[in-house]
Design a protein around this motif. Structure first.
Motif, mmCIF file in Angstrom:
data_model
loop_
_atom_site.group_PDB
_atom_site.id
_atom_site.type_symbol
_atom_site.label_atom_id
_atom_site.label_comp_id
_atom_site.label_asym_id
_atom_site.label_seq_id
_atom_site.Cartn_x
_atom_site.Cartn_y
_atom_site.Cartn_z
ATOM 1 N N SER A 11 3.596 3.805 8.909
ATOM 2 C CA SER A 11 4.641 4.630 8.309
ATOM 3 C C SER A 11 5.821 3.732 7.973
ATOM 4 O O SER A 11 6.154 2.815 8.727
ATOM 5 C CB SER A 11 5.118 5.716 9.276
ATOM 6 N N ARG A 12 6.410 4.012 6.846
ATOM 7 C CA ARG A 12 7.574 3.222 6.452
ATOM 8 C C ARG A 12 8.492 4.122 5.626
ATOM 9 O O ARG A 12 8.035 4.822 4.722
ATOM 10 C CB ARG A 12 7.132 2.025 5.615
ATOM 11 N N TRP A 13 9.746 4.150 5.971
ATOM 12 C CA TRP A 13 10.698 4.918 5.164
ATOM 13 C C TRP A 13 11.922 4.071 4.882
ATOM 14 O O TRP A 13 12.242 3.136 5.597
ATOM 15 C CB TRP A 13 11.042 6.245 5.832
ATOM 16 N N TYR A 14 12.585 4.450 3.788
ATOM 17 C CA TYR A 14 13.800 3.760 3.355
ATOM 18 C C TYR A 14 14.942 4.762 3.483
ATOM 19 O O TYR A 14 15.126 5.587 2.596
ATOM 20 C CB TYR A 14 13.695 3.325 1.896
ATOM 21 N N GLY A 15 15.646 4.700 4.542
ATOM 22 C CA GLY A 15 16.678 5.710 4.772
ATOM 23 C C GLY A 15 16.006 7.078 4.881
ATOM 24 O O GLY A 15 15.145 7.270 5.731
ATOM 25 N N ASN A 16 16.374 7.948 3.977
ATOM 26 C CA ASN A 16 15.769 9.288 4.001
ATOM 27 C C ASN A 16 14.513 9.369 3.151
ATOM 28 O O ASN A 16 13.842 10.401 3.127
ATOM 29 C CB ASN A 16 16.768 10.332 3.487
ATOM 30 N N VAL A 17 14.240 8.301 2.407
ATOM 31 C CA VAL A 17 13.098 8.331 1.482
ATOM 32 C C VAL A 17 11.844 7.834 2.199
ATOM 33 O O VAL A 17 11.854 6.764 2.812
ATOM 34 C CB VAL A 17 13.367 7.446 0.238
ATOM 35 N N LEU A 18 10.779 8.628 2.095
ATOM 36 C CA LEU A 18 9.527 8.240 2.749
ATOM 37 C C LEU A 18 8.726 7.326 1.828
ATOM 38 O O LEU A 18 8.485 7.669 0.672
ATOM 39 C CB LEU A 18 8.710 9.499 3.070
ATOM 40 N N GLY A 19 8.362 6.160 2.316
ATOM 41 C CA GLY A 19 7.521 5.241 1.545
ATOM 42 C C GLY A 19 6.058 5.597 1.750
ATOM 43 O O GLY A 19 5.371 6.034 0.836
ATOM 44 N N ILE A 20 5.585 5.416 2.979
ATOM 45 C CA ILE A 20 4.226 5.833 3.333
ATOM 46 C C ILE A 20 4.259 6.512 4.692
ATOM 47 O O ILE A 20 5.177 6.278 5.487
ATOM 48 C CB ILE A 20 3.226 4.653 3.362
ATOM 49 N N SER A 21 3.255 7.333 4.944
ATOM 50 C CA SER A 21 3.282 8.102 6.175
ATOM 51 C C SER A 21 1.900 8.117 6.824
ATOM 52 O O SER A 21 0.931 8.571 6.219
ATOM 53 C CB SER A 21 3.729 9.526 5.852
ATOM 54 N N GLU A 22 1.838 7.572 8.017
ATOM 55 C CA GLU A 22 0.639 7.616 8.861
ATOM 56 C C GLU A 22 -0.633 7.245 8.114
ATOM 57 O O GLU A 22 -1.612 7.988 8.112
ATOM 58 C CB GLU A 22 0.498 9.011 9.482
ATOM 59 N N ILE A 23 -0.592 6.101 7.505
ATOM 60 C CA ILE A 23 -1.784 5.635 6.781
ATOM 61 C C ILE A 23 -2.684 4.859 7.744
ATOM 62 O O ILE A 23 -2.255 3.889 8.369
ATOM 63 C CB ILE A 23 -1.386 4.770 5.572
ATOM 64 N N THR A 24 -3.896 5.314 7.853
ATOM 65 C CA THR A 24 -4.894 4.621 8.675
ATOM 66 C C THR A 24 -6.111 4.370 7.798
ATOM 67 O O THR A 24 -6.668 5.322 7.238
ATOM 68 C CB THR A 24 -5.294 5.465 9.896
ATOM 69 N N LEU A 25 -6.464 3.114 7.634
ATOM 70 C CA LEU A 25 -7.662 2.826 6.832
ATOM 71 C C LEU A 25 -8.172 1.419 7.115
ATOM 72 O O LEU A 25 -7.437 0.560 7.616
ATOM 73 C CB LEU A 25 -7.383 3.002 5.339
ATOM 74 N N ASP A 26 -9.431 1.221 6.798
ATOM 75 C CA ASP A 26 -10.063 -0.095 6.900
ATOM 76 C C ASP A 26 -10.495 -0.511 5.499
ATOM 77 O O ASP A 26 -11.039 0.305 4.757
ATOM 78 C CB ASP A 26 -11.302 -0.039 7.795
ATOM 79 N N ILE A 27 -10.251 -1.766 5.168
ATOM 80 C CA ILE A 27 -10.681 -2.261 3.860
ATOM 81 C C ILE A 27 -11.671 -3.397 4.079
ATOM 82 O O ILE A 27 -11.394 -4.347 4.822
ATOM 83 C CB ILE A 27 -9.464 -2.720 3.017
ATOM 84 N N GLU A 28 -12.805 -3.268 3.426
ATOM 85 C CA GLU A 28 -13.886 -4.250 3.599
ATOM 86 C C GLU A 28 -13.970 -5.163 2.386
ATOM 87 O O GLU A 28 -13.359 -4.877 1.357
ATOM 88 C CB GLU A 28 -15.199 -3.490 3.794
ATOM 89 N N PRO A 29 -14.736 -6.260 2.473
ATOM 90 C CA PRO A 29 -14.870 -7.151 1.312
ATOM 91 C C PRO A 29 -15.374 -6.398 0.087
ATOM 92 O O PRO A 29 -16.102 -5.417 0.196
ATOM 93 C CB PRO A 29 -15.883 -8.186 1.785
ATOM 94 N N GLY A 30 -14.982 -6.872 -1.084
ATOM 95 C CA GLY A 30 -15.293 -6.179 -2.338
ATOM 96 C C GLY A 30 -13.993 -5.701 -2.966
ATOM 97 O O GLY A 30 -12.918 -6.057 -2.492
ATOM 98 N N ILE A 31 -14.119 -4.904 -4.004
ATOM 99 C CA ILE A 31 -12.904 -4.411 -4.666
ATOM 100 C C ILE A 31 -12.583 -3.012 -4.174
ATOM 101 O O ILE A 31 -13.441 -2.127 -4.213
ATOM 102 C CB ILE A 31 -13.082 -4.375 -6.203
ATOM 103 N N THR A 32 -11.377 -2.821 -3.718
ATOM 104 C CA THR A 32 -10.901 -1.502 -3.332
ATOM 105 C C THR A 32 -9.673 -1.203 -4.188
ATOM 106 O O THR A 32 -8.788 -2.042 -4.300
ATOM 107 C CB THR A 32 -10.499 -1.466 -1.842
ATOM 108 N N ALA A 33 -9.663 -0.024 -4.783
ATOM 109 C CA ALA A 33 -8.534 0.316 -5.648
ATOM 110 C C ALA A 33 -7.629 1.329 -4.971
ATOM 111 O O ALA A 33 -8.098 2.302 -4.385
ATOM 112 C CB ALA A 33 -9.040 0.882 -6.963
#
Lengths: 308, 290
Positions: A11-33
């Motif tokens: 989670s990351r916010w800038y003051g009162n602005v939410l950047g991202i919230s509770e992101i949980t993910l795994d990225i494996e080799p290859g292309i992920t968009a």
């Protein structure tokens, strides 16, 4: 396949602005968009995984190591920012050698690597020209060159196709696929669905700082097909056109825009609609000035997925 | 994995340079870019004029008999002593040339990186914020050093050379150290000053205006306060005034104003510390919200 990038409850916010919230993910080799409209949180996520921003909550690990303040990770990671980040007065070769020297390579190695990267992005001929004279496509390619010059295992590309002409896009797409074939992990962000489709089928949809969907792009497409499409046709005979198409079972709704001499159709079956339209266009006396799809964009996809 | 290597990975067996030198490529590029500007080269050549004039002065001071016809009444001025070096290193023209060179070669050091969002290119590499700041600081230090430390040491050596003895050195054995200390102080102060200005805006022209405005406004403020309060302490408001006070202390000559030198030193040091604090804060916030 084991995950190369692991994000946990970011989670990351800038003051009162939410950047991202509770992101949980795994990225494996290859292309992920990473797919999302402007302001969705893609750049914030990319800045966190490239160690430029610290998450307020959660942690991201690359090759099992935390990223924040871990300089060793940056040797294995290449980042291509969305914005033009150049010293305009330098030529392409100087720009690359300057950045490579930050890794601690000696001068000869910097030159070798810079030349190799310029060759890969087909900029060798322009290597001695000042960057300020580069076209949009060349600037995009020199950015990719600086991303790959130190042979990173992970490439983070923020909107690598934005602003490119079709030929330029094809070049970059081919290049990105070559990185994938070379065994690298590539994370690409974009807000244009067709661009992403050309690159990979593995997508992560981000919206309002949260992961909305993750998986195969065809699944997302299926979701879209169950959603009525809007087709706007501008024609001097727009009323006649509506009369001809109204009896068709796949036409769900018709809206007139008299001031623009246009009519908007809603349909479940776009292909059948366009087949019929083709037949009608062959009739003399029916002129079409413009055909657009008001909802054929990513925002519409997200609006649909979030049930707006 | 063998396949992957064949397809594209390039393995390098060389020795990476140690991390202590991570700032150097940034400094090198900054210096190179400054010299690529035609006006900069001209101004840099012009900024050497005082050094050449003072070198002539050192020569004449050793040949006063030969130059009597033109040096009449100027014997005191042509005396080479610690005051001579203080005068050189706190000359208004030198300060002006430092500002001018830094306006051309230093204003964009951080401002341009902000404007082009190039900071993210740096910090996506094995580089700390301190490395980045040291790299940028190195550019300003290099040029200020070329205008102060190098000519002053050369003038000292010329004095020994033209006099043909070490008497001058034996009279003032501490002088080389004073030159180094005061030049280093100037380098640190102007580095903080220019980098702070450069980090305030993305617009290089605005930074240039700021570099000159703050410097000369401080001098104007000193004048205004002096007229109102008639207090010598008004010199503490002036950047050049404080620099001259510190110079007087380092070279052990009479200060411009009867104000303790350490107050001037304190004012300038606090300014430098605040600059560093501000710079660190600015670089921490590399964030783009779209």
């Amino acid at each position: 396949m084991s995950a190369v990038i692991e994000a946990r409850n970011l989670s990351r916010w800038y003051g009162n602005v939410l950047g991202i919230s509770e992101i949980t993910l795994d990225i494996e080799p290859g292309i992920t968009a990473l797919l999302g409209p402007n302001g969705a949180g893609k750049s914030t996520f990319m800045k966190i995984i490239t160690g430029q921003l610290k998450a307020n909550i959660g942690q991201v690990r690359i090759f099992g190591q935390p990223v924040w303040n871990n300089r060793h990770i940056f040797r294995r990671l290449g980042f291509c920012p969305e914005s033009d980040a150049f010293y305009e007065e330098l030529d392409g070769l100087e720009f690359l050698t300057g950045l490579l020297s930050l890794y601690g390579y000696d001068r000869k190695e910097c030159l070798d690597r810079a030349n190799r990267a310029l060759e890969l992005v087909e900029l060798k001929d322009a290597s001695r020209r000042p960057i300020r004279s580069y076209s949009r496509g060349m600037r995009q390619r020199i950015k990719i060159a600086q991303t790959i010059a130190h042979d990173p295992e992970i490439l983070i590309l923020d909107e690598p196709l934005s602003g490119l002409d079709p030929l330029g896009k094809r070049r970059i797409i081919r290049l990105i696929k070559e990185f994938r074939d070379a065994g690298k992990t590539v994370v690409v962000s974009s807000h244009v669905l067709p661009e992403v489709e050309a690159l990979t089928s593995e997508i992560i949809l981000i919206h309002n700082g949260k992961i909305l969907a993750r998986g195969d792009i065809h699944f997302i497409r299926e979701l879209l097909d169950s959603h009525p499409h809007m087709i706007r046709i501008k024609s001097p005979q727009y009323r006649e056109l509506a009369r001809l198409l109204a009896p068709e079972e796949y036409v769900l709704n018709i809206t007139f825009e008299p001031e623009a001499s246009a009519v908007v159709f809603e349909t479940h079956h776009r292909d059948r609609f366009f087949n019929r339209l083709n037949e009608l266009v062959l009739d003399p006396g029916l002129d079409l000035e413009e055909i657009t799809s008001p909802d054929d964009n990513l925002q519409a996809v997200f609006d649909y997925l979030v049930g707006r | 994995m063998a396949e992957v290597r064949e397809k594209g990975y390039h393995h390098w067996e060389g020795q990476l340079q140690d991390k202590g030198r991570a700032f150097w490529p940034i400094t090198r590029t900054g210096i190179k870019l400054a010299f690529q500007r035609k006006r900069f080269k001209f101004l840099f050549a012009l900024s050497m004029m005082p050094a050449i004039t003072f070198a002539v002065g050192v020569y004449i001071s050793e040949r006063l008999e030969d130059f009597k016809f033109m040096a009449q009444g100027a014997e005191r001025t042509l005396q080479v002593n610690p005051g001579f070096f203080r005068t050189y290193l706190s000359l208004d023209f030198i300060f002006f040339m430092i500002l001018l060179l830094m306006a051309l070669g230093g204003a964009g050091l951080i401002a341009d990186d902000f404007r082009h969002k190039a900071i993210q290119l740096y910090f996506a590499r094995p580089l700390t914020r301190l490395d980045y700041l040291l790299g940028k600081a190195g550019v300003v230090m290099f040029f200020v050093g070329l205008l102060t430390l190098v000519p002053a040491l050369i003038l000292f050596l010329l004095k020994l050379l033209f006099s043909g003895s070490f008497k001058f050195f034996l009279d003032y054995p501490w002088l080389p150290l004073s030159i180094v200390i005061y030049s280093a102080f100037l380098m640190i102060f102007f580095t903080c000053y220019v980098l702070l200005a450069s980090s305030v805006s993305k617009n290089r022209n605005y930074v240039i205006a700021l570099i000159f405005a703050v410097y000369y406004f401080s001098e104007i403020a000193r004048g205004i306060f002096y007229v109102i309060f008639r207090s010598p302490y008004s010199i503490l408001l002036s950047i050049p005034g404080n620099l001259q006070q510190v110079a007087a202390a380092v070279f052990q000559v009479k200060p411009v104003q009867a104000v303790p030198w350490y107050l001037s030193f304190l004012v300038l040091s606090v300014f430098c510390l605040l600059s560093i604090f501000f710079l660190r804060r600015k670089l921490r916030g590399v964030e783009v919200i779209r």
